[in-house]
Design a protein around this motif. Structure first.
Motif, PDB file in Angstrom:
ATOM      1  N   GLN A  68     -12.650 -35.951 -20.150  1.00  0.00           N
ATOM      2  CA  GLN A  68     -13.894 -35.465 -19.417  1.00  0.00           C
ATOM      3  C   GLN A  68     -13.736 -34.091 -18.729  1.00  0.00           C
ATOM      4  O   GLN A  68     -12.752 -33.797 -18.189  1.00  0.00           O
ATOM      5  N   PRO A  69     -14.713 -33.328 -19.120  1.00  0.00           N
ATOM      6  CA  PRO A  69     -14.579 -31.883 -18.425  1.00  0.00           C
ATOM      7  C   PRO A  69     -14.684 -31.819 -16.950  1.00  0.00           C
ATOM      8  O   PRO A  69     -15.184 -32.700 -16.243  1.00  0.00           O
ATOM      9  N   VAL A  70     -14.036 -30.741 -16.177  1.00  0.00           N
ATOM     10  CA  VAL A  70     -14.138 -30.870 -14.728  1.00  0.00           C
ATOM     11  C   VAL A  70     -15.124 -29.794 -14.425  1.00  0.00           C
ATOM     12  O   VAL A  70     -15.004 -28.668 -15.020  1.00  0.00           O
TER      13      VAL A  70
ATOM     14  N   GLY B 269     -11.698 -32.870  -2.313  1.00  0.00           N
ATOM     15  CA  GLY B 269     -12.904 -32.553  -2.587  1.00  0.00           C
ATOM     16  C   GLY B 269     -13.270 -31.052  -3.051  1.00  0.00           C
ATOM     17  O   GLY B 269     -14.292 -30.610  -3.811  1.00  0.00           O
ATOM     18  N   MET B 270     -11.946 -30.214  -3.003  1.00  0.00           N
ATOM     19  CA  MET B 270     -11.993 -28.587  -3.329  1.00  0.00           C
ATOM     20  C   MET B 270     -11.463 -28.767  -4.777  1.00  0.00           C
ATOM     21  O   MET B 270     -11.791 -27.378  -5.572  1.00  0.00           O
ATOM     22  N   TYR B 271     -11.031 -29.756  -5.458  1.00  0.00           N
ATOM     23  CA  TYR B 271     -10.530 -29.514  -6.861  1.00  0.00           C
ATOM     24  C   TYR B 271     -11.064 -29.232  -7.885  1.00  0.00           C
ATOM     25  O   TYR B 271     -10.737 -27.918  -8.318  1.00  0.00           O
ATOM     26  N   ASN B 272     -12.579 -29.486  -7.987  1.00  0.00           N
ATOM     27  CA  ASN B 272     -13.337 -28.921  -8.954  1.00  0.00           C
ATOM     28  C   ASN B 272     -13.623 -27.537  -8.709  1.00  0.00           C
ATOM     29  O   ASN B 272     -13.562 -26.523  -9.991  1.00  0.00           O
ATOM     30  N   ALA B 273     -13.703 -27.049  -7.587  1.00  0.00           N
ATOM     31  CA  ALA B 273     -13.950 -25.610  -7.353  1.00  0.00           C
ATOM     32  C   ALA B 273     -12.785 -24.755  -7.735  1.00  0.00           C
ATOM     33  O   ALA B 273     -12.939 -23.597  -8.162  1.00  0.00           O
ATOM     34  N   VAL B 274     -11.579 -25.164  -7.331  1.00  0.00           N
ATOM     35  CA  VAL B 274     -10.307 -24.505  -7.634  1.00  0.00           C
ATOM     36  C   VAL B 274     -10.388 -24.522  -9.188  1.00  0.00           C
ATOM     37  O   VAL B 274     -10.004 -23.424  -9.710  1.00  0.00           O
ATOM     38  N   ILE B 275     -10.506 -25.456  -9.781  1.00  0.00           N
ATOM     39  CA  ILE B 275     -10.213 -25.488 -11.366  1.00  0.00           C
ATOM     40  C   ILE B 275     -11.487 -24.201 -11.948  1.00  0.00           C
ATOM     41  O   ILE B 275     -11.114 -23.508 -12.730  1.00  0.00           O
ATOM     42  N   ARG B 276     -12.694 -24.443 -11.168  1.00  0.00           N
ATOM     43  CA  ARG B 276     -13.539 -23.454 -11.853  1.00  0.00           C
ATOM     44  C   ARG B 276     -13.307 -22.016 -11.506  1.00  0.00           C
ATOM     45  O   ARG B 276     -13.446 -21.212 -12.439  1.00  0.00           O
ATOM     46  N   ALA B 277     -12.792 -21.836 -10.463  1.00  0.00           N
ATOM     47  CA  ALA B 277     -12.315 -20.408 -10.172  1.00  0.00           C
ATOM     48  C   ALA B 277     -11.213 -20.209 -11.138  1.00  0.00           C
ATOM     49  O   ALA B 277     -11.313 -18.901 -11.683  1.00  0.00           O
ATOM     50  N   LEU B 278     -10.182 -20.737 -11.334  1.00  0.00           N
ATOM     51  CA  LEU B 278      -8.971 -20.530 -12.229  1.00  0.00           C
ATOM     52  C   LEU B 278      -9.672 -20.322 -13.487  1.00  0.00           C
ATOM     53  O   LEU B 278      -9.046 -19.402 -14.430  1.00  0.00           O
ATOM     54  N   GLN B 279     -10.556 -21.379 -14.086  1.00  0.00           N
ATOM     55  CA  GLN B 279     -11.169 -20.823 -15.110  1.00  0.00           C
ATOM     56  C   GLN B 279     -11.854 -19.519 -15.291  1.00  0.00           C
ATOM     57  O   GLN B 279     -11.822 -18.973 -16.320  1.00  0.00           O
ATOM     58  N   GLN B 280     -12.512 -19.170 -14.382  1.00  0.00           N
ATOM     59  CA  GLN B 280     -13.418 -17.939 -14.438  1.00  0.00           C
ATOM     60  C   GLN B 280     -12.277 -16.696 -14.475  1.00  0.00           C
ATOM     61  O   GLN B 280     -12.408 -15.561 -15.064  1.00  0.00           O
ATOM     62  N   LEU B 281     -11.035 -17.006 -14.165  1.00  0.00           N
ATOM     63  CA  LEU B 281     -10.101 -16.089 -14.019  1.00  0.00           C
ATOM     64  C   LEU B 281      -9.137 -16.210 -15.193  1.00  0.00           C
ATOM     65  O   LEU B 281      -8.030 -15.575 -15.440  1.00  0.00           O
ATOM     66  N   GLY B 282      -9.557 -16.997 -16.253  1.00  0.00           N
ATOM     67  CA  GLY B 282      -8.845 -17.271 -17.318  1.00  0.00           C
ATOM     68  C   GLY B 282      -7.448 -18.009 -17.266  1.00  0.00           C
ATOM     69  O   GLY B 282      -6.656 -17.859 -17.778  1.00  0.00           O
ATOM     70  N   VAL B 286     -11.628 -25.771 -19.360  1.00  0.00           N
ATOM     71  CA  VAL B 286     -12.875 -26.471 -18.817  1.00  0.00           C
ATOM     72  C   VAL B 286     -12.307 -28.057 -18.663  1.00  0.00           C
ATOM     73  O   VAL B 286     -12.734 -28.720 -17.698  1.00  0.00           O
ATOM     74  N   TYR B 287     -11.089 -28.589 -19.297  1.00  0.00           N
ATOM     75  CA  TYR B 287     -10.832 -29.928 -18.923  1.00  0.00           C
ATOM     76  C   TYR B 287      -9.813 -29.936 -17.833  1.00  0.00           C
ATOM     77  O   TYR B 287      -9.078 -30.961 -17.674  1.00  0.00           O
ATOM     78  N   GLY B 288      -9.587 -28.794 -17.064  1.00  0.00           N
ATOM     79  CA  GLY B 288      -8.754 -28.616 -16.090  1.00  0.00           C
ATOM     80  C   GLY B 288      -7.145 -28.486 -16.254  1.00  0.00           C
ATOM     81  O   GLY B 288      -6.318 -28.436 -15.384  1.00  0.00           O
TER      82      GLY B 288
END
Lengths: 511, 723
Positions: A68-70, B269-282, B286-288
């Motif tokens: 499942q994607p995050v 509650g912040m986990y998804n935002a953290v992962i997305r930020a890291l993803q945007q920074l490469g 997307v799977y964490g």
């Protein structure tokens, strides 16, 4: 980085506009296609007419990969694939927040405007310049689909969310087929046909990619027949006025014939022609006759001031009834009863009397202390004989108008205004032009009109000081804006005080 | 009839082993409660968990089958007190409300509950109303958990994690005899997703299997000496038990990463935002799968010191991603490390803002700065900083092109809102009685503080409009006008406000907005709500919970009913209340059903009537463009969304003219206002007769003929024209 990522969709809408339905449709569509999908929104009071957003992430499920994607709960700048806005200013807000970036964002937005309180409660024109948003959209969006979706929805007899949904499908930016989109609408089961019709229009516009309709287009129908029905007026306009003013002047003359009669229209030209000449001698030709253009329109509007006679006249016209029927969307066989809210006070009534008598009456009311408190509230149905007849009789008083107090007073003010303009142009052309525009300060009814008269007097009184200022036009312009800034007229008092407080007067005021 | 119905969605609450639930957060929480075998649930509505109450109510049939009692509580205090059922008995229960405000109201009962400790699991589902879309003061619920020792769960914002934490939460509660809070942020409450369901569980005891013998244990009573024992028990038994449970059941999560000389600790509650930020920074996919190790706190209180030190020991520096302030977690982590003499540097507030919501953008900027400073091993800073630079640059460019900021569009009174005209009337009344202090309350009517009204000098809390006038009133030259909604009135206003004012013989004016629902939260019922919608007004109800009877019951003498839409009458009544010689409290009950609810109620009826060919009159208001002079006083006094402006079609004028768009519901306020304020004659009311009768048509023909001729129109208008 090269790894797969979710397709992100941010929807900006106004509370109560059906943005939730739109988001729901998209989630359903993605779900049917077997994709991962997540949606978040801001529940609660934020959705009471205010600006709100819905955020959706969609990701295809690679065969045999159940991880499942995050997915993020909020959009972030530079990370939006499809930015959807149900209204132009909301598109602007999205741009402002960095949600529209050249590398990936498709902007899908309606170009119609729903004005904010700040925009519509301004006394003059407080609207945000839509062009700014269009310019930013053109430069920031990788691709843009902009058109008046509100109009499209009206035509399809549905709500804007259906058209937006169609545009999202038509833009081919989501990993979903048209059928999948339409199935979601069908599954919704509410007003399916109308929604599909709106969807179709949106889809077509997005595919076709036709340019957006201009917003707020003011229709200025110009017929060949100048509608003056009086040769001499036509000749005078063609002979004595610069070409670029003639259409406007014809419009003004038409207005005044309709208001009072041909004689009054002549009087209008008697006042206008010298202005045009003066303008020409002051290099007006090089300035598109900016000064006399303003005079042409403001003078006509002012001379056609709204008194009881005019209001009654306008409200009982057949074309008005037709206009109302159209506006309220009455079907052909549906009777429409129109009720007017009239509340004439002492001044309104007195203004119909001869000057001396009228002044006596208002003086009397003043001494009795009831001048501004005595009003007769009336709910008059202009489509019922009982209500129509008195208004009809009132409208017949047109011939009497030139003998009324109000007429005399307005003419005095107009003369003073024209005089001040003439004096000003000797000093500064732009100042004269600004003063001409200030002709619109006197308008409205009761309190608004009284306030206008007061502000007008103050403005005219301040002209000499502005002449002395380093930038006469700007310092006067500043005062005029202040006069239109607040209902109580405090802003003008303050602006005047400031200007007088500083020896270099307007100069520092505008610096 | 609530604004949103979940009657269809609640069917998913029946799903069992091996099924998949698809839907939104609050519904998933409800399913999780049933899977946990609760015996009673309740709460008080308030965004973002208003709809949780709607779900519970719409699910009553299913609840009854399981013997689960659903209580619509009068206030959060009532809801918290309800959890007392779990003190003596092995029954699980849950309550929900908006936090922190709801937790404030509930805190008396919460303290006592937490001190006594629980036998059956007790859970409070709090909607943390913080950040974008929040409608209240910005505070954290964390403080309540710490001061009363209630465990605080902050799950990752995806349905499987949320459901798991509900189920584990009850076990934790029972393992440590301590109530737990499940914190859901605004967006998590309605996050849409899916999870694998399990069968619903029946509580050991429930409505279908009632408790025969009440149990008494003085140790559970909040009186000395029990209270001293309870405090010791909290520290010596309950806390360690909780820490063990959290560690043994791995409620907190570790996510590995190759750059293990640095790390990130975040609230669940912040986990998804953290992962997305890291993803945007490469730095993550997307799977964490993250390059940077992450320690995710699904339980933010209590901390598990051994886990904290284990995660940090091998790292030079870690970033604490903790939304809002004070920085309880950052401080706690620092303390834990120092105590075990681990010298890892803890970054957090500073790189990330002290206050405000941690949106995607905020977290992105914070993490980018952390990475830049920490230089994790094996990470090439170049691309990281480039991508961050690109993003920020784009935003600045857009702002530059726009030139001036986009005007804000805050929420406001809806089209046809019955509360808006009351404030128009106040504005007008000020002209005659002078400016007066208005102590406002919580509800849609709080919008009066926004333009165009800007009425309301203070807001002290729900139902506290009148109570907050008692200090200022005696110090003001003119009487103070207090506002209260029917929701706030029943929540506590009747006692804290009205009874108190009468008791102290306070001289003031109270306006009660009687719109029939708690409208701001989505039209939940209040005690004075009428079955099937509508409101009780003048018609005095002998039965039922009636506002006027309640007022008289606590001794209010001066009571007036007024229909809010008749602006002049409201204005007059206000003037009377402000000027009468009568001392004491003067109450104006402003009757007007919430227009949103009303439209939802009557639209189907009207449609049915019209399709059945029955006569129906539709009313709409409008503005005569050629009479309007573009001054917009009407808009400043009305503020109705459907009363707006449009470009003038008159080539001689330039200012936009007032215009009533097609959303108009014909409430008539614009006309009333222009009348009461003596504005202008531009407004008109149009009554459109659908399915006209014979008389209608005859009268219309007559009208067309006579009026048509007189108004110099052989062009006859109206039906004939079209016919």
């Amino acid at each position: 980085m090269s790894t797969p990522r979710a397709t992100t969709v941010l929807i900006a809408a106004l509370g109560g506009e059906g943005g939730g339905v739109l988001a729901g449709w998209l989630v359903d569509t993605a779900g049917r296609a077997g994709h991962w999908v997540q949606q978040t929104s801001i529940p609660g009071v934020a959705q009471r007419t205010g600006a709100t957003t819905y955020y959706i992430e969609i990701m295809e499920r690679p065969a045999g990969d159940d991880r499942q994607p995050v997915m993020a709960l909020t959009a972030s700048p530079g990370n939006v694939d499809v930015m959807v806005a149900s209204e132009l200013l909301e598109a602007g807000r999205a741009l402002e927040n960095g949600y529209v970036t050249p590398d990936r964002t498709t902007l899908i937005a309606s170009t119609h405007r729903i004005f904010c309180m700040a925009e519509k409660s301004a006394m003059g024109d407080g609207r945000y310049d839509a062009e700014r948003v269009r310019r930013a959209a053109k430069q920031m969006a990788a691709r843009q689909v902009l058109f008046d979706m509100h109009a499209a929805a009206e035509q399809a007899g549905t709500v804007i969310s259906a058209v937006l949904f169609g545009a999202m499908a038509g833009a081919n930016v989501l990993p979903l087929s048209r059928d999948a989109f339409e199935d979601a609408i069908r599954a919704g089961g509410v007003a399916v046909d109308a929604s599909l019709a709106g969807f179709g229009r949106g889809f077509y516009m997005a595919q076709d990619g036709r340019p957006a309709n201009p917003v707020g287009n003011t229709s200025q129908a110009v017929s060949d027949d100048d509608g003056l029905g009086d040769r001499t007026l036509t000749d005078r306009i063609n002979r004595n006025l610069p070409g670029m003013l003639q259409e406007l002047a014809r419009e003004g003359a038409r207005r005044l014939i309709d208001y009072q009669g041909v004689g009054y229209a002549r009087f209008y030209l008697d006042r206008l022609e010298p202005m045009a000449k003066l303008d020409a001698t002051r290099g007006g030709a090089g300035r598109q006759f900016a000064l006399s253009r303003e005079v042409t329109r403001r003078l006509a509007v002012w001379m056609a001031f709204e008194d009881l006679i005019r209001v009654a006249d306008l409200k009982i016209r057949p074309e008005r009834v037709a206009r109302v029927r159209a506006e309220v969307r009455a079907a052909a066989d549906e009777p429409v009863i129109i009720t007017e809210f009239l509340k004439p006070g002492v001044d309104e009534v007195a203004s119909l009397l001869p000057p001396r008598l009228g002044r006596w009456a208002t003086g009397l009311a003043d001494r009795a202390g009831v001048r501004y408190r005595m009003n007769v509230g009336m709910h008059v149905s202009s489509t019922r004989l009982r209500g129509f007849l008195p208004m009809w009789l009132l409208s017949r008083l047109r011939g009497w108008r030139p003998r009324t107090l109000r007429f005399a007073e307005e003419q005095d003010r107009i003369e003073r205004w024209l005089q001040v303009i003439q004096d000003a142009v000797e000093v500064d052309y732009d100042l004269a032009r600004e003063i001409a525009i200030a002709g619109k300060v006197v308008r409205g009814y009761s309190d608004t009109h009284r306030r206008g008269i007061r502000n007008f007097a103050l403005l005219m009184g301040a002209v000499p000081e502005c002449m002395a200022a380093r930038e006469p036009a700007r310092s006067f312009c500043r005062l005029r804006d202040a006069a239109l800034a607040d209902p109580e007229g405090d802003a003008l008092d303050i602006a005047l005080a400031e200007m007088r407080a500083t020896p270099t007067s307007g100069a520092t005021a505008v610096a | 009839m609530a604004e949103r119905s979940f009657t269809k969605e609640v069917e998913q609450l029946r799903l069992g082993d091996g099924d998949t639930f698809v839907g939104e957060g609050i519904l998933a929480v409800t399913k999780a409660l049933l899977q946990s075998g609760v015996s009673y649930v309740g709460g008080y509505q308030g965004a973002p968990v208003s709809h949780l109450m709607d779900v519970l109510n719409d699910a009553r049939p299913i609840m009854d089958e399981l013997g689960v009692h659903v209580e619509t509580c009068a206030s959060e205090a009532g809801a918290a007190a309800m959890l007392g059922a779990s003190i003596n008995y092995p029954i699980r229960g849950a309550a929900t409300w908006k936090s922190t405000v709801g937790t404030n109201v509930a805190s008396d009962a919460l303290s006592n509950l937490a001190s006594a400790g629980v036998t059956g699991g007790a859970m409070i589902v709090i909607g943390e109303d913080y950040g974008e879309g929040a409608s209240i003061i910005q505070e954290r619920s964390h403080a309540f958990a710490v001061k009363s020792q209630i465990w605080l769960l902050d799950p990752r914002p995806n349905l499987p994690s949320i459901v798991k934490m509900v189920e584990k939460g009850f076990e934790l509660s029972e393992a440590s005899s301590t109530p737990v809070m499940l914190e859901l942020r605004i967006r998590a409450c309605h996050v849409h997703g899916s999870f694998a369901t399990r069968d619903n569980q029946r509580g050991t005891f429930s409505g279908q299997n009632r408790i025969a013998d009440p149990s008494f244990d003085y140790g559970r009573i909040c009186l000395p000496p029990s209270t001293y024992v309870q405090e010791k028990d909290k520290i010596e038994r309950r806390w360690p038990a909780a820490v063990d449970f959290i560690r043994d059941h791995e409620l907190n999560e570790f996510f590995g990463g190759s750059a293990d000389d640095v790390g990130i600790i975040c609230q669940g509650g912040m986990y998804n935002a953290v992962i997305r930020a890291l993803q945007q920074l490469g730095l993550a996919d997307v799977y964490g799968e993250s390059v940077i190790p992450i320690y995710c706190l699904n339980v933010t209180y209590p901390l598990v010191p051994s886990e904290v030190t284990a995660f940090c020991a091998s790292k030079r520096t870690v970033l604490m991603v903790e939304e809002a302030q004070p920085a309880y977690l950052e401080d706690a982590v620092n303390a834990a490390l120092r105590k075990s003499d681990v010298q890892t540097r803890v970054m957090g507030k500073g790189l990330l803002p002290m206050a405000g919501e941690y949106t995607g953008e905020v977290v992105l900027n914070g993490i980018a700065r952390f990475i830049e400073g920490a230089v994790p091993k094996g990470v090439d800073l170049g691309p990281v900083l480039d991508s961050h630079q690109r993003i920020t640059a784009a935003k600045q460019k857009a702002m530059k092109i726009l030139g001036e900021p986009i005007p804000t569009r805050p929420p406001s009174f809806c089209t046809g809102c019955p509360e808006r005209p009351v404030f128009s009337a106040m504005k007008l009344a000020e002209k005659s009685v002078g400016k007066f202090h208005v102590s406002a309350d919580i509800g849609c009517h709080t919008f009066s503080t926004l333009p165009p009204f800007n009425i309301g000098n203070t807001v002290l809390g729900y139902g506290l409009g009148l109570a907050s006038s008692t200090g200022v009133g005696p110090n003001m030259e003119r009487r103070v006008v207090s506002v209260m909604g029917d929701g706030g009135f029943w929540h506590n206003g009747l006692t804290s406000g009205v009874a108190n004012a009468v008791f102290n013989n306070d001289d003031g004016v109270l306006v009660i907005m009687n719109n029939g629902y708690t409208s701001a939260t989505g039209h939940q019922a209040v005690p004075s709500s009428v079955q099937g919608g509508g409101i009780r007004s003048e018609a005095f109800q002998p039965d039922g919970q009636d506002i006027e009877r309640a007022l008289r019951g606590v001794g209010v003498k001066w009571i007036r009913h007024v229909r809010t839409y008749s602006v002049s009458r409201v204005m007059g009544t206000l003037r009377d209340a402000m000027t009468t010689r009568r001392g004491g409290l003067k109450v104006i009950i402003a009757d007007g059903e919430c227009q949103l609810a009303r439209q939802r109620r009557i639209k189907p009826e009207v449609r049915a009537r019209v399709t059945a060919g029955k006569r129906d009159v539709r009313t709409r208001f409008g503005v005569d463009e050629d009479v309007c002079t573009g001054d917009h006083s009407c808009i400043r006094l009305s503020g109705c969304p459907s009363l707006t402006v449009k470009p003038t079609s008159d080539p001689l004028r330039d200012d936009p003219v007032a215009h009533v768009n097609n959303d108009c519901v014909g409430c008539g306020v614009c006309g009333e206002v222009s009348h009461a304020a003596v504005l202008c004659p531009s407004f008109f009311k149009a009554d459109i007769v659908r399915n006209p009768g014979r008389f209608d048509r005859w009268r219309e023909r007559l009208r067309a003929r006579v009026i048509g001729r007189l108004s110099g129109a052989d062009r006859v208008t109206g039906p004939e024209a079209a016919a």
